[in-house]
Scaffold this motif. Structure first.
Motif, PDB file in Angstrom:
ATOM      1  N   SER A  19       1.566  -3.258  -8.825  1.00 22.41           N
ATOM      2  CA  SER A  19       2.300  -2.709  -7.682  1.00 22.41           C
ATOM      3  C   SER A  19       2.519  -1.218  -7.834  1.00 22.41           C
ATOM      4  O   SER A  19       2.335  -0.444  -6.886  1.00 22.41           O
ATOM      5  CB  SER A  19       3.654  -3.414  -7.530  1.00 22.41           C
ATOM      6  N   VAL A  23       0.847   1.379  -5.204  1.00 17.68           N
ATOM      7  CA  VAL A  23       1.705   2.271  -4.401  1.00 17.68           C
ATOM      8  C   VAL A  23       1.374   3.721  -4.706  1.00 17.68           C
ATOM      9  O   VAL A  23       1.349   4.564  -3.805  1.00 17.68           O
ATOM     10  CB  VAL A  23       3.197   1.980  -4.681  1.00 17.68           C
ATOM     11  N   CYS A  24       1.114   4.028  -5.970  1.00 16.40           N
ATOM     12  CA  CYS A  24       0.733   5.379  -6.370  1.00 16.40           C
ATOM     13  C   CYS A  24      -0.519   5.830  -5.616  1.00 16.40           C
ATOM     14  O   CYS A  24      -0.539   6.910  -5.005  1.00 16.40           O
ATOM     15  CB  CYS A  24       0.487   5.419  -7.876  1.00 16.40           C
ATOM     16  N   GLY A  27       0.133   5.813  -1.724  1.00 14.90           N
ATOM     17  CA  GLY A  27       1.164   6.801  -1.425  1.00 14.90           C
ATOM     18  C   GLY A  27       0.661   8.227  -1.510  1.00 14.90           C
ATOM     19  O   GLY A  27       0.952   9.059  -0.640  1.00 14.90           O
ATOM     20  N   VAL A  45       4.472   8.873  -1.561  1.00 12.66           N
ATOM     21  CA  VAL A  45       4.600   7.745  -2.492  1.00 12.66           C
ATOM     22  C   VAL A  45       5.893   6.989  -2.209  1.00 12.66           C
ATOM     23  O   VAL A  45       5.910   5.761  -2.167  1.00 12.66           O
ATOM     24  CB  VAL A  45       4.573   8.246  -3.952  1.00 12.66           C
ATOM     25  N   PHE A  48       5.640   5.031   1.203  1.00 20.35           N
ATOM     26  CA  PHE A  48       4.870   3.792   1.116  1.00 20.35           C
ATOM     27  C   PHE A  48       5.566   2.785   0.211  1.00 20.35           C
ATOM     28  O   PHE A  48       5.474   1.572   0.449  1.00 20.35           O
ATOM     29  CB  PHE A  48       3.447   4.053   0.603  1.00 20.35           C
ATOM     30  N   ALA A  49       6.276   3.261  -0.807  1.00 19.92           N
ATOM     31  CA  ALA A  49       7.026   2.348  -1.681  1.00 19.92           C
ATOM     32  C   ALA A  49       8.103   1.611  -0.886  1.00 19.92           C
ATOM     33  O   ALA A  49       8.326   0.410  -1.098  1.00 19.92           O
ATOM     34  CB  ALA A  49       7.653   3.118  -2.839  1.00 19.92           C
ATOM     35  N   PHE A  52       6.261  -0.946   1.096  1.00 11.26           N
ATOM     36  CA  PHE A  52       5.798  -1.996   0.187  1.00 11.26           C
ATOM     37  C   PHE A  52       6.950  -2.934  -0.163  1.00 11.26           C
ATOM     38  O   PHE A  52       6.788  -4.161  -0.178  1.00 11.26           O
ATOM     39  CB  PHE A  52       5.228  -1.355  -1.089  1.00 11.26           C
ATOM     40  N   CYS A  56       7.154  -6.954   0.768  1.00  6.53           N
ATOM     41  CA  CYS A  56       7.325  -7.964  -0.281  1.00  6.53           C
ATOM     42  C   CYS A  56       8.463  -8.935   0.018  1.00  6.53           C
ATOM     43  O   CYS A  56       8.620  -9.938  -0.688  1.00  6.53           O
ATOM     44  CB  CYS A  56       7.576  -7.287  -1.632  1.00  6.53           C
ATOM     45  N   VAL A 315       8.177   5.550  -6.956  1.00  6.96           N
ATOM     46  CA  VAL A 315       7.705   4.170  -6.789  1.00  6.96           C
ATOM     47  C   VAL A 315       8.848   3.192  -7.028  1.00  6.96           C
ATOM     48  O   VAL A 315       9.122   2.310  -6.203  1.00  6.96           O
ATOM     49  CB  VAL A 315       6.526   3.860  -7.734  1.00  6.96           C
ATOM     50  N   GLY A 318      11.677   3.611  -4.470  1.00  7.17           N
ATOM     51  CA  GLY A 318      11.226   3.236  -3.130  1.00  7.17           C
ATOM     52  C   GLY A 318      11.121   1.734  -2.942  1.00  7.17           C
ATOM     53  O   GLY A 318      11.610   1.184  -1.941  1.00  7.17           O
ATOM     54  N   VAL A 319      10.486   1.050  -3.879  1.00  7.10           N
ATOM     55  CA  VAL A 319      10.342  -0.409  -3.770  1.00  7.10           C
ATOM     56  C   VAL A 319      11.719  -1.067  -3.800  1.00  7.10           C
ATOM     57  O   VAL A 319      12.029  -1.939  -2.974  1.00  7.10           O
ATOM     58  CB  VAL A 319       9.453  -0.965  -4.908  1.00  7.10           C
TER      59      VAL A 319
END
Length: 426
Positions: A19, A23-24, A27, A45, A48-49, A52, A56, A315, A318-319
């Motif tokens: 993941s 994402v890296c 992103g 990044v 998009f994180a 993402f 999920c 990352v 963000g997630v």
């Protein structure tokens, strides 16, 4: 379908690692897209994180082989703790690198511009606090939600923790509002400052090469200074010295200072994983050695640590933020309009302090543009924006301005979160 799941047997650790670098890749691809000369850069990044993290949480993911391994129902999922760890690793790498890069010039730079940087950091937080109070006194909103928004608008984890601690002791039933406010305001708190440091040079039609010469000239080492003595190096790249900075920085950041009569059982202030390593990086790189042992870190290694650390931080944060945002909105009892209000309030708490800080630095302090923007990233406690500004400026010297305003902003935003809740809950 069952065969595919057995064929690709991803455990939790491979899922998290996959993941991170997925994402890296995507992103950075998003961040490289330019629209009229503007780009998100590393903030792509983070963006998009967030997406993402949201993806999920979709229930339909549980029915798809392999992808079901990525499903996270809420922030309590075991994978989230891994993303938090990755975020913390990235943050420590980034701020320690910034400290080590800025340290050799930091104290000389601070001595020259202390009368500008310290008031500027204080002014930015003061403006954020004033806006927070104005929103907090609106009926139906209150200080818990408002201070949560402030911490998100300034992307400040210490302020978030301080607000949680204050609300928990004063009105524990409103603790969820702090988390909701932070989650809703955080995305614009990141993106807003990143765009600001790119937009201002374009609006002013600034000659970046000239501006770079101003900030570089102000911090340039004297040619007459003696060369540093040859000292014992622990390793070729300075990894050992860098590790020492992190160790001492984490210990420094862990020191707690009580902020109430409850002592250590009540709200406490600490420099945390951001302030501690940053200050220790500044100090150790300023002196450059302990006795005959060199503390210098290879310049290329520092830049690599800085960029890699920033990526990991964005990352992880963000997630985690994407999952938490979905969870907080779903759990909110206050309706979608409060969420919309929180986003708007967060945008205002991000924009007004930046603009006031910029005008103060330009009109009153007469700071060159890059010093101005660097001090704004510190005053806004914005880690991602500093990374973007370094790219825009083409020099690491802006890190010294960031490091000059960051400590005062960190202390004041924590105190502001405490005081706003304490007075408005009375």
């Amino acid at each position: 379908m069952d065969f595919i799941s057995k064929l690709i047997g991803l455990g939790q650790t491979p899922v998290v690692l996959l993941s991170v670098f997925l994402v890296c890749f995507i992103g950075y691809a998003i961040g490289s897209v330019k629209v009229k000369g503007l780009s998100l850069g590393t903030a792509g990044v983070f963006l998009f994180a967030l997406l993402f993290g949201y993806l999920c949480t979709l229930p339909g993911l549980k029915e798809i082989p392999v992808l079901q391994k990525f499903f996270m129902e809420n922030a309590a999922d075991a994978k989230i703790s891994s993303f938090k760890f990755i975020s913390n690793i990235g943050l420590v790498l980034f701020v320690t690198s910034v400290g080590c890069i800025a340290g050799p010039k930091f104290f000389r730079n601070l001595k020259i511009n202390a009368k500008s940087y310290v008031p500027m950091g204080a002014l930015i937080i003061l403006m954020g606090a004033i806006v927070t109070v104005l929103f907090a006194i609106i009926p139906g909103i209150g200080p818990a939600y408002a201070t949560g928004i402030l911490s998100g608008a300034l992307t400040s984890t210490p302020a978030f923790s301080a607000a949680q601690g204050a609300v928990e002791s004063l009105a524990p039933e409103q603790l969820g509002l702090v988390s909701l406010g932070h989650a809703v305001a955080y995305p614009f708190g990141v993106i807003g400052v990143v765009l600001f440091v790119q937009i201002m040079p374009r609006i002013l039609k600034a000659d970046i090469a000239y501006e770079r010469s101003l900030i570089s000239g102000a911090t340039q080492e004297s040619a007459a200074e003696k060369k540093e003595k040859k000292r014992f190096e622990l390793d070729e790249f300075g990894f050992g010295a860098f590790g020492l900075s992190i160790v001492l920085g984490i210990l420094l950041g862990s020191i707690k200072i009580p902020l109430s009569a409850e002592g250590f059982d009540g709200p406490c202030f600490s420099l945390g994983l951001t302030g501690g390593p940053l200050l220790m990086g500044l100090i150790l790189s300023h002196f450059g050695h302990i006795g005959s042992i060199s503390l210098r870190v290879n310049e290329h290694a520092l830049k690599s640590f800085r960029e890699f650390g920033l990526m990991l931080f964005l990352v992880g944060a963000g997630v985690e933020g994407g999952v938490e945002l979905v969870e907080q909105i779903a759990a909110s009892e206050y309706g979608i309009m409060l969420v919309v209000y929180g986003f708007i309030a967060g945008a205002i708490m991000t924009i007004i302090p930046m603009i006031v800080g910029y005008l103060f630095a330009r009109k009153i302090c007469k700071l060159p543009l890059l010093n101005n923007l660097g001090s704004i990233t510190g005053g806004m406690t914005s880690t991602p924006a500093l990374g973007t500004l370094i790219s825009v400026a083409g020099t690491d010297d802006v890190a010294a301005a960031y490091a000059s305003t960051y400590p005062i902003a960190l202390v004041l935003v924590v105190l502001a979160s405490q005081l706003i809740n304490s007075f408005l809950f009375m």
